[in-house]
Design an enzyme around this catalytic site. Structure first.
Site, mmCIF file in Angstrom:
data_model
loop_
_atom_site.group_PDB
_atom_site.id
_atom_site.type_symbol
_atom_site.label_atom_id
_atom_site.label_comp_id
_atom_site.label_asym_id
_atom_site.label_seq_id
_atom_site.Cartn_x
_atom_site.Cartn_y
_atom_site.Cartn_z
ATOM 1 N N ARG A 130 0.893 -0.991 -0.008
ATOM 2 C CA ARG A 130 -0.047 -0.079 -0.075
ATOM 3 C C ARG A 130 0.895 1.222 -0.155
ATOM 4 O O ARG A 130 1.919 1.469 0.895
ATOM 5 C CB ARG A 130 -1.018 0.048 0.919
ATOM 6 C CG ARG A 130 -2.334 0.861 0.956
ATOM 7 C CD ARG A 130 -2.757 0.946 2.421
ATOM 8 N NE ARG A 130 -2.214 1.916 3.181
ATOM 9 C CZ ARG A 130 -2.144 1.416 4.468
ATOM 10 N NH1 ARG A 130 -2.702 0.454 5.022
ATOM 11 N NH2 ARG A 130 -1.065 2.148 5.308
ATOM 12 N N SER A 156 -2.535 -2.676 5.931
ATOM 13 C CA SER A 156 -3.842 -3.204 6.507
ATOM 14 C C SER A 156 -4.972 -2.387 5.892
ATOM 15 O O SER A 156 -4.825 -1.306 5.426
ATOM 16 C CB SER A 156 -3.782 -3.276 8.052
ATOM 17 O OG SER A 156 -3.397 -2.059 8.379
ATOM 18 N N LYS A 369 12.711 10.440 10.739
ATOM 19 C CA LYS A 369 11.997 9.103 10.669
ATOM 20 C C LYS A 369 13.171 8.004 11.009
ATOM 21 O O LYS A 369 14.106 8.061 10.240
ATOM 22 C CB LYS A 369 11.257 8.756 9.320
ATOM 23 C CG LYS A 369 10.247 9.723 8.870
ATOM 24 C CD LYS A 369 9.520 9.190 7.768
ATOM 25 C CE LYS A 369 8.345 9.885 7.335
ATOM 26 N NZ LYS A 369 7.650 9.158 6.245
HETATM 27 P P1 ADP Z 1 4.751 4.343 9.619
HETATM 28 O O1 ADP Z 1 5.538 3.144 8.981
HETATM 29 O O2 ADP Z 1 5.148 4.461 11.076
HETATM 30 O O3 ADP Z 1 3.155 4.402 8.997
HETATM 31 P P2 ADP Z 1 4.812 6.822 8.028
HETATM 32 O O4 ADP Z 1 5.951 7.272 7.234
HETATM 33 O O5 ADP Z 1 3.675 6.467 7.254
HETATM 34 O O6 ADP Z 1 5.469 5.664 9.039
HETATM 35 O O7 ADP Z 1 4.539 7.891 9.105
HETATM 36 C C1 ADP Z 1 3.536 7.709 10.251
HETATM 37 C C2 ADP Z 1 2.661 9.193 9.824
HETATM 38 O O8 ADP Z 1 3.277 10.383 10.144
HETATM 39 C C3 ADP Z 1 1.746 9.313 8.583
HETATM 40 O O9 ADP Z 1 0.624 8.484 8.568
HETATM 41 C C4 ADP Z 1 1.717 10.765 8.754
HETATM 42 O O10 ADP Z 1 0.372 11.210 9.325
HETATM 43 C C5 ADP Z 1 2.802 11.359 9.329
HETATM 44 N N1 ADP Z 1 3.833 11.704 8.364
HETATM 45 C C6 ADP Z 1 4.714 10.911 8.018
HETATM 46 N N2 ADP Z 1 5.840 11.400 7.048
HETATM 47 C C7 ADP Z 1 5.057 12.726 6.770
HETATM 48 C C8 ADP Z 1 5.447 13.903 6.288
HETATM 49 N N3 ADP Z 1 6.657 13.895 5.392
HETATM 50 N N4 ADP Z 1 4.992 15.064 6.245
HETATM 51 C C9 ADP Z 1 3.795 15.161 7.188
HETATM 52 N N5 ADP Z 1 3.236 14.215 7.917
HETATM 53 C C10 ADP Z 1 3.965 12.990 7.845
HETATM 54 MG MG MG Z 2 2.494 4.761 7.679
#
Ligand code: ADP
Ligand code: MG
Length: 479
Positions: A130, A156, A369
């Site tokens: 996804r 999911s 991250k």
């Molecule tokens: P995970 O693998 O924990 O889901 P993500 O990269 O999807 O990691 O980040 C988790 C959440 O953080 C995302 O669902 C989003 O809401 C927020 N997020 C992540 N990256 C960004 C970004 N570049 N800008 C704004 N929000 C972000």
């Molecule tokens: Mg995510």
């Protein structure tokens, strides 16, 4: 009139609090009737008492053009993930600094190396992923599709996402907005995901072999997983749900490296567990290695899980990398690149120093991250600044990446959660597109998109998913 300092929301059609609450009651009852369900935090391993999965009262606006763009680029992402998973040199180089400091990624990488050394027994490969996006507000006010991440393991909500359109149609019908109700897209990701599993099962080529769904016993999102199981059973493909511990105790390989569990051959292993450090103990690591060594189709195999790390995502945005991985496909490369936000390595050295300095100078423009999945791990604002100051010149820096922070235009919606007050708040959404591919040897025999997921959260929350209690299920309202 409910306005939240942005484009007018659905709330503006409501007469007041009372109507909002009545509408919410109807929506919740419809959600329960449709099977938009989660187990409760109290009863995580039984379905005796369940509740509704949190969702928005209204669908949220999504520009049709961006929805189309996200669908159109999904097959490219499938191909890209598949290419990365087959490129040992790229994975090794990309993750070399990260695995020095990140023990979880290092452990996955160890398994990968062991499997490579022994020789990969698996001949059929299945990707169920996804790709998630947010809508960046450009300087001129127009929105742009920007990828947040791609999930290559345990992606999911394909099951529950097929059940929410009926709920939002219901809400709009109650408001006499029947034309709008008809614009809510039908969606059936779990069927598409199951078709991918079914294809892999068929190519594995043993009528008696089963699909093994590796799951935790404490699993609130069980109904989402059951949707896929149900689709498979309807095709006469039997699924057994087991924990890593069960595989450790009862799993074995025969001389051809066929995987057996409780005396039954396993054709496909579908992981809905195993993406977070807390999900592994020594026994579970051994079970993972056993499954990876087998010729069963793993979804994902260890290489594809590594292809989904944040570090790989960041390196993919580097000049020339897409061209190297997808040679002679300039159009696919252009489509992919158009969805990339700025991403920066924090490896020790000049490039990393510069990224770090920029993030310290303008913290609101970045997200920090680590190599983690499952939500709630990223750092923003003051917390990010603290972490960056601490990481400063240490090797540990390399286990993180920096990403440009996406700032969507908020929209008024109402997040419905058991036990929470009903009110309209400024929200932002994240769009996910489900992708499925199957490869046999070197030949891609299936590559498609199979549906979408919209998740929405209050604008004040930086991070976190549906099960974590931050985001809720939603539907795009194409505008
Ligand atoms: P995970 O693998 O924990 O889901 P993500 O990269 O999807 O990691 O980040 C988790 C959440 O953080 C995302 O669902 C989003 O809401 C927020 N997020 C992540 N990256 C960004 C970004 N570049 N800008 C704004 N929000 C972000
Ligand atoms: Mg995510």
């Amino acid at each position: 009139m409910v306005r939240v300092g942005m484009a007018s929301s659905w709330g503006s059609f409501l007469q007041g609090e009372q109507q909002l609450e009545e509408l919410a009651r109807q929506a919740v009852d419809r959600a329960l009737a449709e099977g938009v369900l989660l187990r409760t935090t109290k009863e995580q391993s039984s379905s005796d008492v369940v509740s509704y999965a949190p969702f928005t009262l209204f669908p949220s606006p999504v520009p049709s053009a961006l929805l189309e763009q996200a669908y159109a680029v999904q097959m490219d992402f499938n191909q890209l993930v598949d290419a990365v998973s087959q490129n040992a040199a790229f994975l090794e180089k990309t993750l070399s600094s990260t695995i020095k400091r990140d023990t979880f990624t290092a452990r996955l990488f160890d398994i990968y190396k062991q499997v490579l050394k022994e020789g990969i027994a698996q001949t059929v490969f299945l990707g169920l992923n996804r790709s998630d996006y947010m809508f960046q507000r450009n300087a001129d006010g127009s929105p742009a599709l920007k990828q947040i991440e791609i999930n290559t393991i345990s992606a999911s909500f394909g099951g529950l996402a097929s059940r929410t359109p009926a709920v939002h149609r219901h809400v709009l019908n109650v408001l006499n907005k029947t034309k709008d109700a008809a614009r809510i897209l039908s969606n059936n990701p779990s069927q598409g995901l199951a078709l991918g599993i079914a294809k892999a099962w068929e190519l594995y080529g043993s009528d008696r072999a089963l699909v093994l769904l590796v799951a935790q016993e404490k699993e609130r999102n069980v109904f989402d997983q059951r949707a896929i199981e149900n689709e498979l059973l309807a095709r006469n493909i039997h699924v057994i749900r087991r924990r890593f511990e069960d595989v450790a105790e009862k799993g074995s390989l025969d001389q051809d490296r066929k995987l057996f569990l409780d005396g039954q051959e396993i054709a496909v292993v579908y992981f809905r567990d195993g993406y977070m450090p807390s999900q592994y103990n020594q026994q579970n690591w051994e079970a993972r290695l056993l499954m990876e060594r087998s010729c069963a189709v793993k979804c994902p195999d260890i290489a594809t899980q590594l292809a989904g790390t944040k570090k790989v995502q960041q390196e993919l945005s580097r000049v020339g990398v897409l061209e190297m991985l997808l040679p002679d496909q300039p159009e696919a490369v252009a489509r992919l690149r158009a969805t990339f936000a700025g991403q920066y390595s924090l490896d020790l050295g000049e490039e990393g120093d510069q990224a770090l300095a920029e993030a310290l100078a303008a913290p609101s423009r970045f997200v920090l991250k680590p190599q983690r999945e499952g939500g709630g791990n990223n750092l923003y604002g003051e917390e990010m600044v603290q972490a960056l100051r601490q990481l400063k010149d240490s090797e540990e820096r390399a286990s993180y990446i920096l990403m440009e922070k996406i700032e969507p235009e908020p929209f008024g919606n109402c997040l419905l959660r058991p036990g929470c007050p009903v009110r309209v708040v400024p929200c932002i959404s994240e769009l996910g597109i489900f992708g499925v591919y199957v490869r046999q040897g070197k030949t891609l025999v299936m590559n498609k998109h199979v549906g979408h997921l919209l998740r929405t959260k209050a604008n004040e929350h930086a991070d976190g998913g549906v099960v974590a209690g931050v985001a809720v299920l939603d539907n795009p309202f194409p505008v």
